[in-house]
Design a protein around this motif. Structure first.
Motif, mmCIF file in Angstrom:
data_model
loop_
_atom_site.group_PDB
_atom_site.id
_atom_site.type_symbol
_atom_site.label_atom_id
_atom_site.label_comp_id
_atom_site.label_asym_id
_atom_site.label_seq_id
_atom_site.Cartn_x
_atom_site.Cartn_y
_atom_site.Cartn_z
ATOM 1 N N PHE A 297 -27.505 26.534 1.839
ATOM 2 C CA PHE A 297 -27.249 25.117 1.579
ATOM 3 C C PHE A 297 -25.827 24.902 1.061
ATOM 4 O O PHE A 297 -25.130 23.983 1.495
ATOM 5 C CB PHE A 297 -28.260 24.582 0.554
ATOM 6 N N GLN A 298 -25.384 25.767 0.161
ATOM 7 C CA GLN A 298 -24.050 25.621 -0.413
ATOM 8 C C GLN A 298 -22.941 25.859 0.617
ATOM 9 O O GLN A 298 -21.817 25.393 0.439
ATOM 10 C CB GLN A 298 -23.883 26.584 -1.589
ATOM 11 N N SER A 299 -23.267 26.581 1.689
ATOM 12 C CA SER A 299 -22.265 26.874 2.719
ATOM 13 C C SER A 299 -22.094 25.743 3.718
ATOM 14 O O SER A 299 -21.149 25.742 4.507
ATOM 15 C CB SER A 299 -22.643 28.155 3.479
ATOM 16 N N LEU A 300 -23.007 24.763 3.711
ATOM 17 C CA LEU A 300 -22.933 23.672 4.674
ATOM 18 C C LEU A 300 -21.785 22.721 4.321
ATOM 19 O O LEU A 300 -21.556 22.423 3.149
ATOM 20 C CB LEU A 300 -24.252 22.895 4.689
ATOM 21 N N PRO A 301 -21.053 22.239 5.320
ATOM 22 C CA PRO A 301 -19.938 21.321 5.036
ATOM 23 C C PRO A 301 -20.445 19.939 4.622
ATOM 24 O O PRO A 301 -21.361 19.404 5.248
ATOM 25 C CB PRO A 301 -19.184 21.251 6.369
ATOM 26 N N PHE A 302 -19.901 19.408 3.552
ATOM 27 C CA PHE A 302 -20.140 18.041 3.086
ATOM 28 C C PHE A 302 -21.535 17.811 2.503
ATOM 29 O O PHE A 302 -21.689 17.076 1.527
ATOM 30 C CB PHE A 302 -19.898 17.017 4.210
ATOM 31 N N ILE A 303 -22.561 18.399 3.089
ATOM 32 C CA ILE A 303 -23.943 18.085 2.716
ATOM 33 C C ILE A 303 -24.232 18.348 1.236
ATOM 34 O O ILE A 303 -24.882 17.527 0.576
ATOM 35 C CB ILE A 303 -24.935 18.847 3.628
ATOM 36 N N PRO A 304 -23.780 19.480 0.641
ATOM 37 C CA PRO A 304 -24.086 19.706 -0.778
ATOM 38 C C PRO A 304 -23.541 18.640 -1.712
ATOM 39 O O PRO A 304 -23.986 18.524 -2.854
ATOM 40 C CB PRO A 304 -23.429 21.065 -1.055
ATOM 41 N N LYS A 305 -22.562 17.835 -1.243
ATOM 42 C CA LYS A 305 -21.997 16.784 -2.085
ATOM 43 C C LYS A 305 -22.802 15.489 -2.008
ATOM 44 O O LYS A 305 -22.543 14.549 -2.764
ATOM 45 C CB LYS A 305 -20.549 16.523 -1.676
ATOM 46 N N SER A 306 -23.754 15.430 -1.114
ATOM 47 C CA SER A 306 -24.562 14.221 -0.932
ATOM 48 C C SER A 306 -25.761 14.248 -1.871
ATOM 49 O O SER A 306 -26.575 15.175 -1.828
ATOM 50 C CB SER A 306 -25.042 14.130 0.519
ATOM 51 N N ARG A 307 -25.879 13.232 -2.713
ATOM 52 C CA ARG A 307 -27.016 13.159 -3.637
ATOM 53 C C ARG A 307 -28.329 13.101 -2.864
ATOM 54 O O ARG A 307 -29.315 13.751 -3.237
ATOM 55 C CB ARG A 307 -26.876 11.926 -4.527
ATOM 56 N N PHE A 308 -28.360 12.320 -1.787
ATOM 57 C CA PHE A 308 -29.580 12.203 -0.985
ATOM 58 C C PHE A 308 -29.977 13.557 -0.406
ATOM 59 O O PHE A 308 -31.147 13.948 -0.460
ATOM 60 C CB PHE A 308 -29.367 11.182 0.142
ATOM 61 N N CYS A 309 -29.018 14.286 0.144
ATOM 62 C CA CYS A 309 -29.318 15.595 0.737
ATOM 63 C C CYS A 309 -29.784 16.587 -0.322
ATOM 64 O O CYS A 309 -30.700 17.378 -0.085
ATOM 65 C CB CYS A 309 -28.097 16.132 1.475
ATOM 66 N N ARG A 310 -29.151 16.547 -1.501
ATOM 67 C CA ARG A 310 -29.583 17.443 -2.578
ATOM 68 C C ARG A 310 -31.022 17.139 -2.987
ATOM 69 O O ARG A 310 -31.829 18.052 -3.198
ATOM 70 C CB ARG A 310 -28.661 17.312 -3.785
ATOM 71 N N LEU A 311 -31.342 15.858 -3.091
ATOM 72 C CA LEU A 311 -32.688 15.462 -3.505
ATOM 73 C C LEU A 311 -33.724 15.871 -2.468
ATOM 74 O O LEU A 311 -34.790 16.414 -2.813
ATOM 75 C CB LEU A 311 -32.729 13.955 -3.741
ATOM 76 N N VAL A 312 -33.428 15.645 -1.209
ATOM 77 C CA VAL A 312 -34.364 16.022 -0.135
ATOM 78 C C VAL A 312 -34.547 17.536 -0.111
ATOM 79 O O VAL A 312 -35.675 18.038 0.007
ATOM 80 C CB VAL A 312 -33.847 15.517 1.226
ATOM 81 N N TRP A 313 -33.465 18.275 -0.230
ATOM 82 C CA TRP A 313 -33.526 19.735 -0.174
ATOM 83 C C TRP A 313 -34.366 20.303 -1.316
ATOM 84 O O TRP A 313 -35.251 21.133 -1.117
ATOM 85 C CB TRP A 313 -32.108 20.305 -0.207
#
Length: 403
Positions: free
Chosen positions: A38-54
């Motif tokens: 997850f941390q290696s994905l571009p941009f996604i780890p900075k998204s609150r929504f993506c962090r919450l879903v993950w």
């Protein structure tokens, strides 16, 4: 009765063996953001929504995908605190060198995991944590983790007499009083925030802080500790509903009423009363316990999660029953229920490998062996139960096939 005790002792032995084999490390329901993938994905780890879903995916999934996305079993500070408290109970009873070795090990690990840069000793979790209320970066200290750990350190202090341990727990009071935000309602009532980074009000969290302040006050006699504890307890008791229950907190999405957080509230109020000598809140404890004991347990011994729903059956709920009854001095009165709940939990939620499952839902069973949420709590419950149920003799000798 003897068969019940032996069954619980055997279950405890299997669990303790498992925890030792895992070196007290494990996964956590909320550790999804530790994923290297997850941390290696571009941009996604900075998204609150993506962090919450993950993080919610890993928390809710009955299948454990952690090793496939680069999440490693680790020491969780709060789990280490719970294990420390458990071993203190064992050492008080048996005084075995191996038990003291573990006590010293847990203290050493907690010192290494202490969050730095705050007014006093404090601890957080070993993962970034995204919730609906806030985002907490890894090792952001919280009032909950810090209070549990400081209380465990006080347990060790009472055994060893080492003043450094008392000083460490005392410094956690500095973290609570100086670094946490306060929501003040009047001169005599306020609530602590969950962490230095938020201003949310969670009743059990504030009460855990008040409990620690009162316990340290009983050791040091510092009036300002008791004054703050009293103000927090006054506020939280005034938030108790007419039927004796508490919601989780004040936010619109914190309005549920659940089993183990109610138990937290009750044990904190009981300990506050014990350490402060202030008996003004005994009626709130009685009303709260009446609600707790009549709304969260079924006739067959299932510990319900919510007041109006059995599912999900969560391992934290049966674990808390023993601790709540002990704190309130009601073990003898409710021994039959306690035995029934523990027996049901062992039969339905303990794996043949010794660990306990996380949850049972209507259509699924999560068998993931979470170390903090499941194993640490059940181990503490078992050692307290066995210490109570076996007044004489050896309580904690391993009886597994592995020993």
């Amino acid at each position: 009765m003897k068969e019940s005790i032996q069954h619980i002792k055997s279950s405890f032995s299997e669990l303790l063996h498992y925890c030792k084999e895992e070196q007290f490390k494990g996964y956590d329901p909320y550790d999804g953001l530790n994923s290297r993938f997850f941390q290696s994905l571009p941009f996604i780890p900075k998204s609150r929504f993506c962090r919450l879903v993950w993080i919610q995916f890993f928390k809710r999934s009955p299948l454990n995908f952690r090793k496939w996305v680069g999440i490693e079993p680790e020491h969780n500070p709060k789990a280490l605190g719970l294990f420390l408290s458990a071993y203190c109970v064992m050492y008080k009873r048996e005084m075995k060198p191996e038990q003291m070795e573990k006590i010293l090990l847990f203290i050493q690990l907690l010192e290494q995991l202490e969050s730095k840069g705050y007014s006093g000793a404090c601890w957080g979790y070993h993962f970034d944590w995204e919730s609906r209320a806030f985002f907490q970066p890894k090792f952001t200290p919280t009032i909950v983790a810090s209070s549990f750990i400081a209380n465990a350190i006080l347990d060790a202090y009472e055994i060893t007499g080492d003043k450094k341990l008392l000083s460490k727990a005392r410094s956690t009071c500095d973290f609570i009083q100086k670094d946490l935000n306060r929501t003040r309602f009047n001169d005599n009532e306020f609530a602590f925030s969950y962490s230095p980074l938020d201003k949310s009000i969670v009743y059990n969290a504030s009460l855990l802080g008040a409990k620690l302040l009162a316990r340290v006050y009983a050791q040091t006699g510092e009036q300002h500790l008791l004054d703050d504890a009293s103000a927090v307890v006054t506020y939280c008791c005034n938030q108790q509903k007419a039927d004796g229950s508490w919601s989780y907190g004040t936010l619109p999405f914190h309005q549920w009423i659940d089993n183990f957080h109610t138990g937290y509230n009750l044990e904190c109020l009981s300990d506050y009363t014990k350490f402060s000598g202030d008996e003004r809140f005994l009626p709130f404890i009685k009303k709260g316990f009446d609600y707790y004991i009549h709304h969260f347990f079924t006739e067959e011994g299932i510990a319900k999660y919510y007041n109006k729903s059995i599912y999900p059956i969560d391992i934290h709920a049966p674990a808390q029953l023993m601790i709540t009854l002990e704190k309130l001095g009601l073990l003898n009165e409710h021994r039959a229920l306690l035995d029934k709940v523990l027996q049901w939990t062992i039969v339905h939620m303990q794996d043949k490998k010794g660990y306990f499952y996380y949850q049972i839902g209507k259509r699924y069973r999560s068998k993931i062996p979470y170390m903090r949420w499941s194993q640490a709590w059940m181990l503490l419950t078992f050692v307290k139960y066995l210490d109570y149920a076996i007044p004489n003799g050896d309580c904690f000798t391993l009886q597994t096939a592995h020993s």
